[in-house]
Design a protein around this motif. Structure first.
Motif, PDB file in Angstrom:
ATOM      1  N   ASN A  55       0.824  -1.201   0.000  1.00  0.00           N
ATOM      2  CA  ASN A  55       0.000   0.000   0.000  1.00  0.00           C
ATOM      3  C   ASN A  55       0.864   1.259   0.000  1.00  0.00           C
ATOM      4  O   ASN A  55       1.970   1.259   0.538  1.00  0.00           O
ATOM      5  CB  ASN A  55      -0.913   0.036   1.231  1.00  0.00           C
ATOM      6  N   ASN A  56       0.318   2.300  -0.602  1.00  0.00           N
ATOM      7  CA  ASN A  56       0.877   3.642  -0.547  1.00  0.00           C
ATOM      8  C   ASN A  56       2.348   3.721  -0.968  1.00  0.00           C
ATOM      9  O   ASN A  56       3.185   4.199  -0.208  1.00  0.00           O
ATOM     10  CB  ASN A  56       0.682   4.236   0.851  1.00  0.00           C
ATOM     11  N   VAL A  57       2.651   3.276  -2.168  1.00  0.00           N
ATOM     12  CA  VAL A  57       4.003   3.444  -2.707  1.00  0.00           C
ATOM     13  C   VAL A  57       4.083   4.816  -3.373  1.00  0.00           C
ATOM     14  O   VAL A  57       3.157   5.250  -4.048  1.00  0.00           O
ATOM     15  CB  VAL A  57       4.398   2.324  -3.689  1.00  0.00           C
ATOM     16  N   ILE A  58       5.182   5.501  -3.163  1.00  0.00           N
ATOM     17  CA  ILE A  58       5.404   6.827  -3.740  1.00  0.00           C
ATOM     18  C   ILE A  58       6.189   6.634  -5.037  1.00  0.00           C
ATOM     19  O   ILE A  58       7.165   5.888  -5.068  1.00  0.00           O
ATOM     20  CB  ILE A  58       6.220   7.718  -2.780  1.00  0.00           C
ATOM     21  N   PHE A  59       5.731   7.295  -6.103  1.00  0.00           N
ATOM     22  CA  PHE A  59       6.465   7.212  -7.369  1.00  0.00           C
ATOM     23  C   PHE A  59       6.382   8.545  -8.094  1.00  0.00           C
ATOM     24  O   PHE A  59       5.498   9.353  -7.833  1.00  0.00           O
ATOM     25  CB  PHE A  59       5.974   6.050  -8.245  1.00  0.00           C
ATOM     26  N   SER A 141      13.239  -0.503  -2.758  1.00  0.00           N
ATOM     27  CA  SER A 141      14.507  -0.648  -2.060  1.00  0.00           C
ATOM     28  C   SER A 141      14.820   0.672  -1.366  1.00  0.00           C
ATOM     29  O   SER A 141      15.153   1.664  -2.027  1.00  0.00           O
ATOM     30  CB  SER A 141      15.614  -1.015  -3.045  1.00  0.00           C
ATOM     31  N   LYS A 142      14.662   0.704  -0.058  1.00  0.00           N
ATOM     32  CA  LYS A 142      14.949   1.891   0.743  1.00  0.00           C
ATOM     33  C   LYS A 142      14.178   3.110   0.248  1.00  0.00           C
ATOM     34  O   LYS A 142      14.721   4.202   0.110  1.00  0.00           O
ATOM     35  CB  LYS A 142      16.448   2.169   0.761  1.00  0.00           C
ATOM     36  N   ILE A 147      12.356  -1.206 -11.330  1.00  0.00           N
ATOM     37  CA  ILE A 147      11.543  -2.072 -12.181  1.00  0.00           C
ATOM     38  C   ILE A 147      12.440  -3.035 -12.931  1.00  0.00           C
ATOM     39  O   ILE A 147      13.547  -2.688 -13.341  1.00  0.00           O
ATOM     40  CB  ILE A 147      10.661  -1.233 -13.140  1.00  0.00           C
ATOM     41  N   MET A 148      11.955  -4.263 -13.100  1.00  0.00           N
ATOM     42  CA  MET A 148      12.693  -5.275 -13.834  1.00  0.00           C
ATOM     43  C   MET A 148      11.705  -6.000 -14.749  1.00  0.00           C
ATOM     44  O   MET A 148      10.673  -6.481 -14.289  1.00  0.00           O
ATOM     45  CB  MET A 148      13.329  -6.266 -12.867  1.00  0.00           C
ATOM     46  N   CYS A 149      12.024  -6.017 -16.033  1.00  0.00           N
ATOM     47  CA  CYS A 149      11.211  -6.763 -16.993  1.00  0.00           C
ATOM     48  C   CYS A 149      12.104  -7.806 -17.623  1.00  0.00           C
ATOM     49  O   CYS A 149      13.172  -7.478 -18.165  1.00  0.00           O
ATOM     50  CB  CYS A 149      10.633  -5.822 -18.060  1.00  0.00           C
ATOM     51  N   GLU A 150      11.693  -9.059 -17.550  1.00  0.00           N
ATOM     52  CA  GLU A 150      12.538 -10.119 -18.073  1.00  0.00           C
ATOM     53  C   GLU A 150      11.725 -11.097 -18.906  1.00  0.00           C
ATOM     54  O   GLU A 150      10.554 -11.309 -18.661  1.00  0.00           O
ATOM     55  CB  GLU A 150      13.223 -10.861 -16.914  1.00  0.00           C
TER      56      GLU A 150
END
Length: 153
Positions: A55-59, A141-142, A147-150
């Protein structure tokens, strides 16, 4: 190499495709976006089998910082691409836009895509060293999102 083409919705002046296998939602391809963003009612992500992982990720983006809830959704198809696992940020600040999903450029990492505005087509080429099945993961991370797309072979 494999190629496929999607029709752009000509009623928009921006590259918007309709995700037919995914309840006919409209999705904007934003070549400057880092994260895929859900812009409609979050409850729909639950109906589609999504689960909230944070919840509530800042971007960042959209002219500043905003926040939303991070979801994992499985089995999203965009043309012939299949995202077996895909993280999407649901952002309430964007609920009034005319499309339900913003597709980020990072979703097409390692692929060749061309927006043909004249003919209203999105052409996607999948090189031989990439797979049509992909995972897109957003990790915190901290306090900084990565983002990782594989490709999944």
């Amino acid at each position: 190499m494999r190629q496929f083409m999607l029709n752009l919705n000509s009623r928009y002046q921006r590259p918007v495709i309709q995700l037919k296998p995914w309840h006919y939602f409209d999705a904007l391809l934003d070549t400057g976006a880092f994260f895929p963003v859900w812009t409609a009612d979050e409850r729909m992500l639950y109906i589609l089998g999504g689960k909230c992982v944070k919840n509530n990720v800042i971007f960042g983006g959209f002219g500043g910082k905003t926040s939303g809830n991070l979801y994992e959704v499985r089995g999203i198809s965009i043309g012939e691409l299949v995202f077996s696992s895909m993280h999407i940020i649901a952002c309430k600040d964007l609920e009034n836009v005319p499309f339900q999903l913003i597709l980020s450029a990072t979703m097409f990492n390692g692929l060749i895509y061309e927006i043909d505005d004249k003919n209203h087509k999105l052409n996607i080429t999948i090189p031989d060293d990439e797979s049509m099945v992909r995972n897109l993961i957003i990790k915190d991370s901290k306090g900084k999102l990565h983002i990782m797309c594989e490709s999944i072979f």
